[in-house]
Design an enzyme around this catalytic site. Structure first.
Site, mmCIF file in Angstrom:
data_model
loop_
_atom_site.group_PDB
_atom_site.id
_atom_site.type_symbol
_atom_site.label_atom_id
_atom_site.label_comp_id
_atom_site.label_asym_id
_atom_site.label_seq_id
_atom_site.Cartn_x
_atom_site.Cartn_y
_atom_site.Cartn_z
ATOM 1 C CB CYS A 3 -0.900 -0.025 1.240
ATOM 2 S SG CYS A 3 -1.773 1.519 1.513
ATOM 3 C CB CYS A 6 1.089 1.179 4.435
ATOM 4 S SG CYS A 6 -0.541 0.787 5.113
ATOM 5 C CG ASP A 29 -2.711 14.142 -4.584
ATOM 6 O OD1 ASP A 29 -3.601 13.411 -4.121
ATOM 7 O OD2 ASP A 29 -2.171 13.941 -5.703
ATOM 8 C CG ASN A 86 -12.077 10.146 -5.101
ATOM 9 O OD1 ASN A 86 -13.037 10.900 -5.203
ATOM 10 N ND2 ASN A 86 -10.870 10.494 -5.489
ATOM 11 C CB THR A 94 -6.119 5.343 -7.644
ATOM 12 O OG1 THR A 94 -5.698 6.483 -6.895
ATOM 13 C CG2 THR A 94 -6.886 5.798 -8.870
ATOM 14 C CG HIS A 97 -4.267 3.653 3.804
ATOM 15 N ND1 HIS A 97 -3.100 3.141 4.343
ATOM 16 C CD2 HIS A 97 -4.715 4.562 4.711
ATOM 17 C CE1 HIS A 97 -2.863 3.701 5.529
ATOM 18 N NE2 HIS A 97 -3.829 4.577 5.769
ATOM 19 C CG HIS A 99 -7.173 8.717 0.496
ATOM 20 N ND1 HIS A 99 -7.253 7.396 0.111
ATOM 21 C CD2 HIS A 99 -7.382 9.456 -0.624
ATOM 22 C CE1 HIS A 99 -7.499 7.343 -1.191
ATOM 23 N NE2 HIS A 99 -7.590 8.575 -1.659
ATOM 24 C CG HIS A 101 -8.635 13.647 -2.232
ATOM 25 N ND1 HIS A 101 -7.488 13.547 -2.990
ATOM 26 C CD2 HIS A 101 -9.224 12.433 -2.304
ATOM 27 C CE1 HIS A 101 -7.392 12.323 -3.499
ATOM 28 N NE2 HIS A 101 -8.440 11.627 -3.095
HETATM 29 P P1 5GP Z 1 -7.745 8.434 -4.794
HETATM 30 O O1 5GP Z 1 -7.814 8.507 -6.303
HETATM 31 O O2 5GP Z 1 -7.520 7.016 -4.322
HETATM 32 O O3 5GP Z 1 -8.895 9.092 -4.104
HETATM 33 O O4 5GP Z 1 -6.522 9.311 -4.380
HETATM 34 C C1 5GP Z 1 -5.223 8.860 -4.318
HETATM 35 C C2 5GP Z 1 -4.356 10.090 -4.424
HETATM 36 O O5 5GP Z 1 -3.050 9.749 -4.015
HETATM 37 C C3 5GP Z 1 -4.268 10.652 -5.833
HETATM 38 O O6 5GP Z 1 -4.742 11.998 -5.814
HETATM 39 C C4 5GP Z 1 -2.770 10.577 -6.159
HETATM 40 O O7 5GP Z 1 -2.300 11.688 -6.880
HETATM 41 C C5 5GP Z 1 -2.134 10.473 -4.801
HETATM 42 N N1 5GP Z 1 -0.904 9.726 -4.785
HETATM 43 C C6 5GP Z 1 -0.685 8.510 -5.348
HETATM 44 N N2 5GP Z 1 0.574 8.105 -5.124
HETATM 45 C C7 5GP Z 1 1.160 9.081 -4.378
HETATM 46 C C8 5GP Z 1 2.472 9.242 -3.830
HETATM 47 O O8 5GP Z 1 3.362 8.393 -3.959
HETATM 48 N N3 5GP Z 1 2.701 10.402 -3.131
HETATM 49 C C9 5GP Z 1 1.747 11.338 -2.956
HETATM 50 N N4 5GP Z 1 2.084 12.435 -2.258
HETATM 51 N N5 5GP Z 1 0.502 11.221 -3.452
HETATM 52 C C10 5GP Z 1 0.215 10.105 -4.161
HETATM 53 ZN ZN ZN Z 2 -2.245 1.379 3.704
#
Ligand code: 5GP
Ligand code: ZN
Length: 113
Positions: A3, A6, A29, A86, A94, A97, A99, A101
């Site tokens: 993850c 994590c 982000d 999301n 994506t 875990h 979260h 925003h």
């Molecule tokens: P989701 O699409 O799951 O709601 O949001 C995941 C977010 O994590 C995305 O906005 C993506 O840009 C961010 N993200 C993915 N990998 C990384 C990373 O390695 N570092 C940081 N700072 N953000 C990440």
């Molecule tokens: Zn995790």
């Protein structure tokens, strides 16, 4: 567990942290969708998205929300922002875990997508 978040908590993947305590972490982000775009996570990987929240595990979610005003202020966007979770692939999640925003730093659109 493989993850990304994590690994950010453990320090295996570096991040730009804006807030951290024993329970939660907030970091910038990597692909910002607004001038302020911070991801707020519980350090413990116990929930994947909003669908997993129940009466037994909701304390950490409540705790995150009590810290959001402080995190927004640290980011200079206390005058207005949006919180997004999301959930699931159809919700464009994506990283599985849980979260939240925090989006701000500009006048946001009335549209949510
Ligand atoms: P989701 O699409 O799951 O709601 O949001 C995941 C977010 O994590 C995305 O906005 C993506 O840009 C961010 N993200 C993915 N990998 C990384 C990373 O390695 N570092 C940081 N700072 N953000 C990440
Ligand atoms: Zn995790």
């Amino acid at each position: 567990m493989d993850c990304i978040f994590c690994k950010i908590v453990s320090g295996d993947i570096p991040s730009n942290k804006v807030y951290e305590d024993d329970k939660i972490l907030a970091f910038k982000d990597i692909n910002p969708q607004a001038p302020v775009h911070v991801v707020i996570i519980p350090k413990e990987h116990i929930l994947t998205c909003a669908n997993d929240i129940n009466e037994d595990n909701s304390a950490i979610v409540g705790y995150i929300f009590t810290k959001i005003p402080e995190i927004a202020k640290l980011c200079g966007t206390e005058d207005g922002y949006r919180i997004v979770n999301n959930c699931g692939e159809k919700g464009a999640q994506t990283v599985f875990h849980i979260h939240f925003h925090l989006l701000g730093g500009a006048q946001l659109s009335e549209r949510l997508n």
